[in-house]
Design an enzyme around this catalytic site. Structure first.
Site, short mmCIF file in Angstrom:
data_model
loop_
_atom_site.label_atom_id
_atom_site.label_comp_id
_atom_site.label_asym_id
_atom_site.label_seq_id
_atom_site.Cartn_x
_atom_site.Cartn_y
_atom_site.Cartn_z
N LYS A 78 1.01 -1.28 -0.07
CA LYS A 78 -0.08 -0.03 0.09
C LYS A 78 0.63 1.11 0.18
O LYS A 78 0.54 2.27 -0.80
CB LYS A 78 -0.82 0.23 1.27
CG LYS A 78 -1.94 -0.99 1.48
CD LYS A 78 -2.98 -0.96 2.46
CE LYS A 78 -2.09 -0.89 3.82
NZ LYS A 78 -1.74 -2.20 4.23
N ARG A 103 -9.23 1.44 9.92
CA ARG A 103 -8.95 -0.01 10.22
C ARG A 103 -10.11 -0.90 10.84
O ARG A 103 -9.79 -2.09 10.94
CB ARG A 103 -7.69 -0.08 11.24
CG ARG A 103 -6.24 0.03 10.82
CD ARG A 103 -5.44 -0.24 12.04
NE ARG A 103 -4.10 0.51 11.67
CZ ARG A 103 -3.23 0.14 11.10
NH1 ARG A 103 -3.22 -1.13 10.59
NH2 ARG A 103 -2.09 0.79 10.54
N ARG A 126 11.14 -7.99 4.51
CA ARG A 126 11.29 -6.54 5.11
C ARG A 126 11.53 -6.47 6.53
O ARG A 126 12.39 -5.73 6.78
CB ARG A 126 9.72 -5.92 5.24
CG ARG A 126 9.63 -4.48 5.49
CD ARG A 126 8.24 -3.88 4.80
NE ARG A 126 7.18 -4.09 5.91
CZ ARG A 126 5.86 -3.65 6.00
NH1 ARG A 126 5.39 -3.17 4.60
NH2 ARG A 126 5.10 -4.02 6.78
N ARG A 184 12.63 -4.50 11.93
CA ARG A 184 11.56 -4.25 12.57
C ARG A 184 11.35 -5.56 13.62
O ARG A 184 11.96 -6.65 13.24
CB ARG A 184 10.37 -4.09 11.52
CG ARG A 184 10.17 -2.57 11.54
CD ARG A 184 9.25 -2.56 10.11
NE ARG A 184 8.10 -2.74 10.24
CZ ARG A 184 6.91 -2.12 9.52
NH1 ARG A 184 7.25 -1.22 8.62
NH2 ARG A 184 5.64 -2.32 9.79
N ARG A 237 -0.34 -10.54 13.22
CA ARG A 237 -0.81 -9.22 12.64
C ARG A 237 -1.79 -9.58 11.67
O ARG A 237 -2.97 -8.90 11.29
CB ARG A 237 0.51 -8.31 12.04
CG ARG A 237 1.18 -7.90 13.17
CD ARG A 237 2.45 -7.08 12.66
NE ARG A 237 2.01 -6.05 11.55
CZ ARG A 237 2.84 -5.64 10.64
NH1 ARG A 237 3.83 -6.00 10.71
NH2 ARG A 237 2.45 -4.66 9.99
#
Ligand code: IMP
Ligand code: MG
Length: 375
Positions: free
Chosen positions: A195, A269, A308, A314, A325
């Site tokens: 996105k 969300r 990623r 992260r 998630r």
């Protein structure tokens, strides 16, 4: 009242007759107070001020003389910067007199500056300016405006003497140039769908404003805005930022009249947030045109997120947190799709492929979305 077309452009109703009449009569009163027992020479700036001056003259009960000055500065809907005198005023008509210039509108102030400097040379006893409309955000000069009727934002208006390439002067109320709206949409999809990458490309291509809630929070916190300070408390405690704070931040962005269109990323969300957003948009006379979902299979998402995680360091780089998630997304966020599906605004795009391929698919869908009528 409804929209009208002048030449190639559409205009919509903006300021009604009563509001204008009230402003004109207030101006007449204020100028009467200023005049005291003296006679006033009114300089009517043509062509635009002819209706304003005529209506003001009918309200003005003290001694007055009317002179006509004709200048030209506008080309189409832009102030050209060059102001030419087409009909001048003889010096002895204003020398030693108290003069009030009647302007229809002050925009950049170029015309006004020219008028004031030319008239000052003719040595009036006093020189004041009265303008029916004033655009403070466009004004670039220091000359104080003595009498102001109505302040307006930086929009192009017609009617009541004002024209767009000579048309529209005879409209009894004020119309504004219709805002050029592109599209307001939500870019939707699970974490890892791409996105952010896509939104940034589309934003640049179409000149839209990108609202990513994460970036928005970080900016507010970095700049220590009152909303940022509030948001920080929640984030530090590991809590979600309450919807009210997010909504207030979004409200600030979408209130800017220069915004052509919006891309939402990461918001709404939840269905509750979607309802909040719809309400907020409608308060600003806006509407979400579409929710465009990027469709990417689950295994690919997990792979992308693991990749990623490796490069960004992260915390969510292990398979377990990623799965968690994604599951959160399915239960809490996915129902947002249905919410917009029920409004007939749901679009899906295949999110598998190169960045360019996916981008082209998104642009194709965007060009097909029928924008809802906004007024
Ligand atoms: P300025 O020199 O930029 O202050 O522009 C002043 C002149 O431009 C006015 O006297 C009008 O003739 C024209 N103008 C400025 N804004 C508008 C508008 O919104 N509609 C129509 N004419 C305008
Ligand atoms: Mg004009």
């Amino acid at each position: 009242m409804k929209r009208i077309q002048l030449h190639d452009k559409i205009f919509e109703p903006y300021i009604d007759k009563n509001t204008i009449a009230q402003a004109v009569s207030n101006l007449a009163k204020k100028i009467e107070e200023y005049a005291g027992s003296d006679s006033i020479v009114f300089i009517v700036v043509l062509k635009g001020s002819f209706i304003f001056a005529a209506d003001l003259a009918k309200q003005y009960t003290k001694e007055a003389v009317f002179e006509f000055y004709r200048l030209k500065s506008y080309e189409g809907t832009y102030s050209s910067g060059n102001v030419n005198i087409l009909v001048d005023i003889e010096a002895d008509l204003i020398k030693g007199k108290r003069v009030v210039v009647l302007e229809d509108i002050v925009d950049t102030g170029n015309t006004l500056e020219k008028i004031m400097s030319e008239l000052a040379k003719k040595q009036p006893a006093d020189l004041k300016i009265a303008t029916l409309f004033y655009k403070p955000n466009a004004y670039k000069k220091d000359i104080p405006l003595d009498f102001i009727g109505i302040e307006i934002p930086n929009v192009f208006i017609v009617g009541y003497g004002l024209d767009y390439d000579e048309l529209g002067r005879n409209l009894p109320e004020i119309y504004r140039l219709k805002k050029e709206k592109m599209i307001d949409f939500i870019l939707f999809g699970p974490p890892g769908a791409g996105k952010g990458t896509q939104a940034k490309i589309i934003k640049d291509k179409l000149g839209l404003t990108y609202i990513a809630t994460g970036d928005m929070f970080r900016n507010h916190i970095k700049n220590e805005t009152p909303l940022g300070i509030k948001a920080k408390e929640f984030i530090q405690r590991g809590d979600l930022v309450p919807d009210e704070i997010t909504i207030d931040m979004i409200k600030e962005i979408i209130s800017d009249p220069e915004v052509k269109g919006l891309i939402f990323d990461g918001f709404p969300r939840t269905v509750k947030q979607a309802e909040f957003l719809d309400k907020l948009m409608s308060e600003k006379d806006l509407i979400i045109d579409a929710l465009i979902a990027l469709d990417v299979p689950e295994e690919l998402l997990v792979n992308r997120l693991l990749e990623r995680g490796k490069t960004s360091g992260r915390s969510d780089d292990n398979e377990e947190t990623i799965k968690y998630r994604l599951q959160q997304y399915h239960t809490k966020t996915e129902p947002v799709k249905e919410y917009y599906q029920n409004q007939g605004k749901y679009y899906e795009v295949d999110g598998v492929g190169s960045i360019e391929e996916v981008n082209q698919r998104l642009l194709d869908v965007i060009s097909k979305i029928k924008l809802r009528d906004r007024t």
